[in-house]
Motif scaffolding. Structure first.
Motif, short mmCIF file in Angstrom:
data_model
loop_
_atom_site.label_atom_id
_atom_site.label_comp_id
_atom_site.label_asym_id
_atom_site.label_seq_id
_atom_site.Cartn_x
_atom_site.Cartn_y
_atom_site.Cartn_z
N MET A 57 0.02 -6.70 9.61
CA MET A 57 -0.04 -8.22 9.90
C MET A 57 -0.56 -8.99 8.73
O MET A 57 -0.11 -9.99 8.48
N VAL A 58 -1.38 -8.33 7.75
CA VAL A 58 -1.89 -9.06 6.35
C VAL A 58 -0.51 -9.04 5.72
O VAL A 58 -0.21 -10.45 5.09
N MET A 59 0.23 -8.13 5.53
CA MET A 59 1.29 -8.19 4.69
C MET A 59 2.42 -9.24 5.10
O MET A 59 2.62 -9.87 4.33
N ALA A 60 2.48 -9.18 6.51
CA ALA A 60 3.46 -10.21 7.05
C ALA A 60 3.03 -11.61 6.73
O ALA A 60 3.88 -12.54 6.32
N ASP A 61 1.87 -11.97 6.85
CA ASP A 61 1.36 -13.28 6.88
C ASP A 61 1.30 -13.81 5.10
O ASP A 61 1.65 -14.72 4.97
N LEU A 62 0.87 -12.63 4.44
CA LEU A 62 0.87 -12.81 2.94
C LEU A 62 2.26 -13.30 2.49
O LEU A 62 2.26 -13.98 1.67
N MET A 63 3.01 -12.53 2.87
CA MET A 63 4.55 -12.59 2.23
C MET A 63 5.17 -13.90 2.48
O MET A 63 6.01 -14.36 1.85
N LYS A 64 4.57 -14.71 3.62
CA LYS A 64 5.31 -15.93 4.11
C LYS A 64 4.50 -16.82 3.11
O LYS A 64 5.08 -17.90 2.94
N GLN A 65 3.41 -16.52 2.29
CA GLN A 65 2.91 -17.52 1.55
C GLN A 65 3.38 -17.28 -0.26
O GLN A 65 3.11 -18.01 -0.99
N ILE A 66 4.30 -16.00 -0.28
CA ILE A 66 4.60 -15.90 -1.69
C ILE A 66 5.90 -16.41 -1.95
O ILE A 66 6.98 -16.20 -1.27
N HIS A 67 6.02 -17.36 -2.99
CA HIS A 67 7.34 -18.14 -3.17
C HIS A 67 7.80 -17.76 -4.72
O HIS A 67 8.43 -18.53 -5.40
N ILE A 68 7.61 -16.46 -5.02
CA ILE A 68 7.88 -16.09 -6.47
C ILE A 68 8.72 -15.02 -6.18
O ILE A 68 8.86 -14.10 -5.10
N ALA A 69 9.63 -14.55 -7.10
CA ALA A 69 10.60 -13.38 -6.99
C ALA A 69 9.44 -12.14 -6.88
O ALA A 69 8.53 -11.97 -7.54
N SER A 70 9.86 -11.21 -5.94
CA SER A 70 9.14 -10.15 -5.74
C SER A 70 9.66 -9.30 -4.81
O SER A 70 10.77 -9.52 -4.31
N GLU A 71 9.15 -7.87 -4.74
CA GLU A 71 9.83 -6.66 -3.84
C GLU A 71 8.70 -6.40 -3.04
O GLU A 71 7.50 -6.53 -3.33
N ILE A 72 8.83 -5.79 -1.91
CA ILE A 72 8.05 -5.25 -0.93
C ILE A 72 8.13 -3.52 -0.79
O ILE A 72 9.47 -3.18 -0.60
N SER A 73 7.23 -2.68 -0.65
CA SER A 73 7.31 -1.39 -0.33
C SER A 73 6.07 -0.97 0.44
O SER A 73 5.24 -1.73 0.59
N PHE A 74 6.21 -0.06 1.01
CA PHE A 74 4.96 0.54 1.93
C PHE A 74 4.57 2.15 1.58
O PHE A 74 5.55 2.75 1.12
N VAL A 75 3.51 2.25 1.85
CA VAL A 75 2.83 3.81 2.00
C VAL A 75 2.23 3.90 3.17
O VAL A 75 1.93 2.88 3.87
N LYS A 76 2.26 5.21 3.86
CA LYS A 76 1.40 5.13 4.90
C LYS A 76 0.41 6.53 4.75
O LYS A 76 0.94 7.56 4.52
N LEU A 77 -0.83 6.01 5.22
CA LEU A 77 -1.79 7.16 5.11
C LEU A 77 -2.64 7.22 6.17
O LEU A 77 -2.67 6.36 6.96
N ALA A 78 -3.31 8.36 6.58
CA ALA A 78 -4.21 8.58 7.51
C ALA A 78 -5.72 8.92 7.12
O ALA A 78 -5.55 10.09 6.52
N SER A 79 -6.44 8.14 7.36
CA SER A 79 -7.94 8.33 7.01
C SER A 79 -8.82 8.27 7.92
O SER A 79 -10.15 8.70 7.77
N TYR A 80 -8.66 8.06 9.32
CA TYR A 80 -9.27 8.12 10.24
C TYR A 80 -9.40 8.94 11.29
O TYR A 80 -8.25 9.30 11.66
N GLU A 81 -10.36 9.43 12.09
CA GLU A 81 -10.15 9.97 13.53
C GLU A 81 -11.22 9.36 14.25
O GLU A 81 -12.28 9.25 14.12
N GLY A 82 -10.57 8.46 15.28
CA GLY A 82 -11.46 7.55 16.19
C GLY A 82 -12.22 6.42 15.37
O GLY A 82 -11.57 5.76 14.63
N THR A 83 -13.48 6.40 15.19
CA THR A 83 -14.16 5.29 14.46
C THR A 83 -14.79 6.02 12.99
O THR A 83 -15.53 5.30 12.45
N SER A 84 -14.40 7.29 12.76
CA SER A 84 -15.10 8.04 11.62
C SER A 84 -14.04 8.23 10.63
O SER A 84 -12.98 8.54 10.86
N GLN A 85 -14.15 7.82 9.45
CA GLN A 85 -13.57 7.96 8.12
C GLN A 85 -13.67 9.38 7.67
O GLN A 85 -14.53 10.04 7.62
N ARG A 86 -12.54 9.96 7.59
CA ARG A 86 -12.33 11.57 7.11
C ARG A 86 -12.38 11.43 5.38
O ARG A 86 -11.97 10.46 4.90
#
Length: 188
Positions: A57-86
């Motif tokens: 959601m942050v990325m979608a709203d932020l990229m609507k504000q970016i008006h310069i030449a740019s590229e987008i990529s993603f990584v996906k991480l897992a660091s939580y179990e329930g409400t606890s950070q691993r």
């Protein structure tokens, strides 16, 4: 239909949450960060790397504000179990672009302990980028377990509390809420 004040508290999986940041505040702050990024990278071609799932959601709203030449990529991480950070961070999707000599902006939903950010930075720096800046909607300074000198864009600093909404979840629920809520911990 409920009025905004009637929707200030929610329940997710028997946990109570109260609204701390509404979507209008989020939109205003992201717009200001977007302006800063446009100025900083005006004559460059940065790569924005979003850290999934929370950043969508942050990325979608932020990229609507970016008006310069740019590229987008993603990584996906897992660091939580329930409400606890691993302590261990699992990489589910890694970098898929060459960052050598490039300007890189890592986009996070939240930086709390910093374990996920440290993992992402290590992967990015291994490719020898020209520069790396971090943009995060939320920062929990009291929860940080690492030192970072490149967190350049922060939407809001919050206390070390569990939060949901605007991309952040609890057990997969709450990501699509437009506002941000903190867990209400009963008094003992």
């Amino acid at each position: 239909m409920k009025t905004p004040n009637e929707r200030m508290n929610i329940t997710i999986n028997q946990k109570q949450f109260e609204r701390i940041i509404d979507y209008n505040q989020i939109k205003k702050r992201i717009r200001l960060i977007g302006i800063q990024l446009n100025v900083t990278y005006e004559n460059q071609h940065p790569v924005f790397i979003g850290v999934l799932n929370g950043c969508f959601m942050v990325m979608a709203d932020l990229m609507k504000q970016i008006h310069i030449a740019s590229e987008i990529s993603f990584v996906k991480l897992a660091s939580y179990e329930g409400t606890s950070q691993r302590d261990q961070v699992s990489e589910l999707i890694g970098l898929d672009c060459n960052l050598e000599g490039r300007e890189v902006v890592i986009v996070e939903d939240i930086v709390d302990t910093g374990n996920s950010l440290r993992h992402t930075l290590d992967a990015v720096y291994a490719q020898k980028p020209a520069s790396v800046a971090v943009c995060t909607l939320l920062l929990k300074p009291k929860a940080l377990q690492h030192s970072f000198d490149n967190i350049a864009y922060v939407g809001f600093e919050i206390d070390n509390e569990f939060v949901v909404g605007y991309g952040l979840d609890y057990g997969g629920i709450g990501r699509t809420l437009p506002d941000i809520y903190r867990e209400v911990v009963p008094a003992k």
